[in-house]
Design a protein around this motif. Structure first.
Motif, short mmCIF file in Angstrom:
data_model
loop_
_atom_site.label_atom_id
_atom_site.label_comp_id
_atom_site.label_asym_id
_atom_site.label_seq_id
_atom_site.Cartn_x
_atom_site.Cartn_y
_atom_site.Cartn_z
N TYR A 1 -10.27 -4.46 -21.33
CA TYR A 1 -9.47 -3.48 -22.07
C TYR A 1 -10.07 -2.08 -21.97
O TYR A 1 -9.35 -1.09 -21.82
N LEU A 2 -11.39 -1.98 -22.03
CA LEU A 2 -12.08 -0.69 -21.99
C LEU A 2 -12.31 -0.18 -20.56
O LEU A 2 -12.98 0.82 -20.37
N CYS A 3 -11.77 -0.88 -19.58
CA CYS A 3 -11.86 -0.49 -18.17
C CYS A 3 -13.31 -0.36 -17.70
O CYS A 3 -13.64 0.50 -16.87
N LEU A 4 -14.18 -1.22 -18.22
CA LEU A 4 -15.57 -1.28 -17.76
C LEU A 4 -15.59 -2.17 -16.52
O LEU A 4 -15.92 -3.35 -16.57
N ILE A 5 -15.22 -1.60 -15.40
CA ILE A 5 -14.89 -2.38 -14.21
C ILE A 5 -16.10 -3.15 -13.67
O ILE A 5 -16.00 -4.32 -13.33
N ARG A 6 -17.24 -2.49 -13.60
CA ARG A 6 -18.43 -3.19 -13.09
C ARG A 6 -18.82 -4.34 -13.99
O ARG A 6 -19.18 -5.42 -13.53
#
Length: 565
Positions: free
Chosen positions: A135-140
């Motif tokens: 949801y928070l777009c913390l892709i790594r």
């Protein structure tokens, strides 16, 4: 239909998760390089520009490093520095969709991202954090959590994990679904398949990649339906009845199957010496049919026996061999991508009765050693560079070895047994790549063995099987643990064998073909290491000695060699 809420194995999230520590949430989070590009230009380099106070959905306020969060997430870049940034008059950023506990977990995981390993990660924790990270777009972080979860799931919890992440992480859901399809027999054995919804059961039965034993296909539907009401199973029953009437398929054992399927793992035997001479036969064995089938005609190979076989990611290599008249130095290659055979650079020596062993994939090479030229028993060794397509010499072994065997353990090549023209060996030697030297292992085998098979059983352990000791064919088996330098006896095979083949398959050791002292045999058996027992398997179509066998787990390649059954 909805998933059964009462199914066992669902994840229960504890109030506190021991593997995460909120005190790690200090302001100065270690700097990490990110895949998300450069930091926002508005951010000043002074330390105070990195401090931000965030108020979460549960009313808690916490100080975070806005610079680092923005470097790792488009969400936080917009949240802290975008035109729609929700900052209050008191300078507090309001994050109304995430609670403080979950934000702490995400930041703590992010701060130690490079050091996280499956062995020090709790599966429940990883699943819990994944939804918020996505949801928070913390892709790594999301990518790392997906890798961890994939490595940690097992047949007991995979369905409940899949249910938790199905909507929040489509990429992981796809990977877990492929595991469910591949391991469905295990899910039937432990009854966790009953947790599947009706739509998931329908999707599974229709999936052409479903790997399931014929006896379990119809049974899984019947058992699932027993746990559901009429409305909960109507669509599944209608679909399977329609598939059954269209296919009218039954397995060779009489079990109802809804469609022909490809197995996900097979054994492939190639070539050998039969009663009719040298063979070009390729046979395929799977537990789905519990039988050997001839491979597709378009994969036909040249007739070979006493050859070497190496499987690598790019394809199969058949090196050397004998056709009854000629001793070969050839290198035949089956290209997995192009689905065709081609001839590559030949070896420097003609080699029949030879040994060949593959090095780790990243090494980009394999080795051919020993053998017989037609006039001379060889101690020479050469290595093929896959990328450059050339052979180069390695130091020769201490002993000439034809009809020996080879494997790879402890980063060393191991050469076992064989015949030097005068003596049958009971010794083993190892090639040390660091020292570029062959060393005879101080502890010899219990038996002299030529026409022997060797197989790596783990990183440090290899087994030797059967062979000929100058008086009789053997069925004895022994294994060597390089960590302790000692040979141990294993249970004997059911059949005496020399010049046969062995391979690991379905966590068992399979021995096939060979010469039993009176005739060439089609007999196949496998050894269950947990039960310490050999059990017969169905015989090959053609009785062969001097054959080679390998296990293939790539479904696309299996489709190339095999027909659906």
């Amino acid at each position: 239909m909805e998933r059964d809420d009462q199914s066992h194995g669902e994840i229960v999230v504890e109030d506190e998760i021991r593997s995460l520590h909120p005190h790690n949430l200090i302001y100065n989070i270690p700097f990490q390089r990110t895949l998300e590009g450069s930091p926002p230009r508005k951010v000043r380099r002074e330390d105070d520009s990195r401090k931000a106070t965030v108020e979460t959905s549960d009313g808690m306020r916490m100080e975070v490093n806005s610079f680092e969060l923005s470097r790792n997430s488009h969400f936080f870049r917009a949240f802290f520095y975008g035109p729609m940034s929700k900052i209050s008059g008191s300078g507090v950023y309001k994050l109304s969709t995430v609670n403080s506990r979950m934000l702490r977990y995400c930041i703590d995981f992010l701060s130690k991202l490079d050091s996280i390993r499956p062995e020090n990660t709790d599966l429940v924790t990883a699943v819990l954090v994944l939804e918020t990270a996505a949801y928070l777009c913390l892709i790594r972080l999301e990518k790392k959590l997906c890798e961890l979860i994939c490595s940690l799931v097992d047949p007991l919890n995979i369905i409940s994990i899949y249910a938790k992440i199905e909507d929040s992480s489509p990429r992981l859901a796809k990977e877990l679904w492929e595991k469910i399809v591949a391991d469905f027999d295990k899910l039937i054995d432990n009854w966790t398949f009953l947790q599947l919804s009706e739509k998931e059961m329908m999707r599974l039965i229709k999936d052409e990649n479903l790997d399931i034993q014929a006896k379990n296909e119809h049974r899984s539907v019947i058992e699932w339906c027993k746990t559901r009401g009429d409305e909960e199973k109507k669509e599944l029953i209608d679909m399977t009845q329609s598939m059954q009437s269209l296919s009218n398929e039954f397995s060779q054992d009489g079990y109802i199957v809804y469609k022909k399927r490809y197995p996900r793992s097979v054994l492939i035997s190639l070539g050998g010496w039969s009663s009719e001479g040298v063979s070009n036969a390729i046979e395929v064995f799977s537990t789905r049919t519990n039988s050997w089938k001839s491979a597709k005609q378009e994969t036909a190979m040249t007739a070979l026996s006493y050859h070497g076989l190496i499987q690598r990611k790019e394809g199969l290599y058949l090196v050397g061999g004998f056709n009854g008249h000629t001793y070969f130095n050839t290198n035949h290659f089956f290209d997995f991508e192009k689905k065709e055979w081609k001839v590559l650079c030949p070896m420097r020596y003609n080699r029949s009765y030879m040994s060949a062993v593959g090095l780790p994939q990243e090494e980009g090479a394999f080795v051919a050693m020993g053998g017989y030229t037609g006039t001379e028993r060889l101690a020479t060794v050469e290595m093929y560079d896959v990328e450059k397509g050339v052979w180069r010499n390695l130091p020769s072994m201490n002993k000439a070895r034809s009809d020996g065997s080879a494997t790879y353990v402890n980063d060393n090549i191991v050469a076992v047994g064989g015949f030097d023209g005068t003596s049958i060996h009971n010794n083993v030697e190892m090639f040390d790549f660091q020292r570029h030297k062959w060393d005879i292992v101080s502890s010899p085998m219990h038996s002299m063995r030529t026409g022997v098979c060797a197989l790596a059983l783990s990183r440090s352990v290899f087994g030797v099987f059967g062979g000929f000791n100058s008086q009789r064919r053997l069925k004895s088996v022994e294994f060597f643990d390089a960590r302790e330098g000692i040979w141990h006896q294993m249970n004997e095979m059911m059949t005496t064998r020399s010049n046969f083949t062995v391979e690991l398959f379905d966590s068992k050791i399979v021995a096939a073909g060979g010469y039993d002292g009176g005739r060439t045999t089609a007999a196949v058996e496998w050894y269950d290491m947990r039960m310490n027992k050999w059990t017969p398997l169905p015989e090959m179509i053609i009785a062969k000695s001097a054959l080679k066998m390998t296990r293939v787990d790539d479904l696309d390649i299996i489709k190339t060699f095999s027909h659906p059954y």
